[in-house]
Design an enzyme around this catalytic site. Structure first.
Site, PDB file in Angstrom:
ATOM      1  N   ARG A 191      -4.246   5.890 -68.471  1.00  0.00           N
ATOM      2  CA  ARG A 191      -4.629   4.677 -67.756  1.00  0.00           C
ATOM      3  C   ARG A 191      -5.872   4.090 -68.428  1.00  0.00           C
ATOM      4  NH1 ARG A 191      -6.821   8.680 -63.738  1.00  0.00           N
ATOM      5  NH2 ARG A 191      -9.029   8.189 -63.383  1.00  0.00           N
ATOM      6  N   ASN A 192      -6.117   4.507 -69.679  1.00  0.00           N
ATOM      7  CA  ASN A 192      -7.307   4.099 -70.418  1.00  0.00           C
ATOM      8  C   ASN A 192      -6.950   3.564 -71.799  1.00  0.00           C
ATOM      9  OD1 ASN A 192      -9.622   4.800 -68.709  1.00  0.00           O
ATOM     10  ND2 ASN A 192      -8.858   6.892 -68.892  1.00  0.00           N
TER      11      ASN A 192
END
Length: 378
Positions: A191-192
């Site tokens: 999610r980065n």
């Protein structure tokens, strides 16, 4: 070439035929409806496409309780997160067929098998390991409506996504991996945006398999997480410049982050198994938030699931060792002269308009982030 079987043995398909779809649309005014969020709409689509195989709809009570207290479906198959539909519509009864709508968009029909109450505090404690409302998953649970509807769904209309070229269904990824001749495929959840630690981790895993499936979560995230388009564009430039072209596929997993730590790690592994991955990377603090979970709790939980059917690959934290002269980890490096890949530090630099150093992040990735203006969810 043999391919890994989907979870439960077969890929579920809950999409209506065109004839049945038209009939539902024509008769839509005759049905009761339940409003659903964009995130729940995506999960309905994930059920329909087989990504959440073996689920065919929303959990009924027996499966719901078994997931909470046994981390398995009632038939014993590993499954760690409830997939539920909450409602405050008192007019809905068991046996009804109910439309699911996101605003005016008709999403699906749910065939209501059960309607039941549940204990939100118990839900939160079992799934998230805490009842602290400061935890985003707990806060969401407490805001849910008081009744759950269990039953199979039938997808009527798929929603549009701006990231359509990356929005592959499990049948499509399985065909793609087969076309590429990949028998062993490792999935990577993120999610980065990628720093050098992530890149090193991915490439370390790739040395042991045929292909890498980089599979970022696209959907609702907490404030301060990177925005979807920034994550995707940063991976595009990274893959274009630093990865072998025939060994990597970028595709999106459209769902919300639950921040359920170890339970979500198991869920993420099952989803990647359905995509056709044989292996799945679990690093430090997978799906964690704050200090609610031990940094390696998401690795420990796999001991409970020898039957999960996908091979986890566990990695420690990576860092830059000045003495070794490169990126390494605790398993192979004895030195203390290190620079940790601090996401917090990089985030602070980005917020102040500064470029993270080249020993932490590729300049092309830093350029994508900095030119975006505001790369974070507000």
């Amino acid at each position: 070439m043999t391919q890994i079987k989907p979870h439960g043995g077969k890929l579920i398909n809950r999409t209506l035929t065109e004839q049945k779809r038209k009939k539902i649309i024509e008769q839509a005014s005759e049905y009761q409806s339940v409003p659903i969020s964009p995130d729940l709409m995506k999960d309905v689509e994930n059920i329909a496409s087989g990504l959440f195989s073996p689920l065919e709809g929303f959990n009924c009570r027996e499966d719901f309780d078994s997931i909470l207290y046994n981390k398995r479906l009632s038939n014993g198959l590993p499954w760690t997160l409830p997939i539920v539909l909450d409602t405050d519509n008192n007019g809905i009864k068991e046996g009804d067929e109910v439309l699911l709508k996101n605003n005016d968009h008709l999403v699906a029909v749910v065939h209501v098998e059960e309607k039941f109450g549940y204990d939100k505090r118990a839900y939160a404690e079992q799934v998230f390991g805490t009842n602290d409302a400061a935890h985003p998953g707990v806060a969401k649970t407490y805001s849910m409506k008081d009744k759950l509807l269990g039953g199979k769904i039938s997808l009527v209309n798929e929603s549009q996504t701006p990231y359509y070229k990356y929005a592959m269904k499990p049948a499509e990824t399985r065909n793609l991996f087969k076309e590429k001749g990949w028998e062993k495929v490792v999935g990577f959840q993120t999610r980065n945006v990628a720093h050098l630690g992530h890149e090193y981790l991915q490439k370390s895993a790739l040395t042991m398999v045929d292909g890498l499936f980089i599979n970022p979560v696209i959907g609702k995230k907490k404030k301060g997480d990177f925005r979807d388009e920034v994550i995707l564009e940063s991976y595009e430039v990274l893959i274009d410049n630093y990865y072998p072209k025939d060994r990597v596929v970028l595709g999106i997993f459209q769902t919300e982050m639950r921040y359920a730590g170890p339970r979500e790690a198991i869920f993420h592994a099952i989803v990647r198994k359905n995509y056709g991955c044989t292996h799945f990377i679990i690093g430090r603090d997978h799906a964690g938030v704050g200090s609610y979970y031990h940094p390696y709790a998401a690795q420990e939980i796999f001991k409970e699931f020898p039957d999960i059917g996908i091979e986890p690959m566990f990695f420690m934290s990576f860092f830059h060792c000045n003495k070794c002269g490169g990126i390494t980890n605790d398993k192979v490096c004895p030195h203390n002269d290190r620079i940790d890949f601090s996401g917090t530090k990089m985030r602070q630099m980005i917020e102040s308009g500064k470029r993270p150093p080249a020993d932490s992040m590729r300049p092309e990735v830093a350029d994508v982030i900095l030119k975006s203006g505001n790369p974070f969810v507000e």
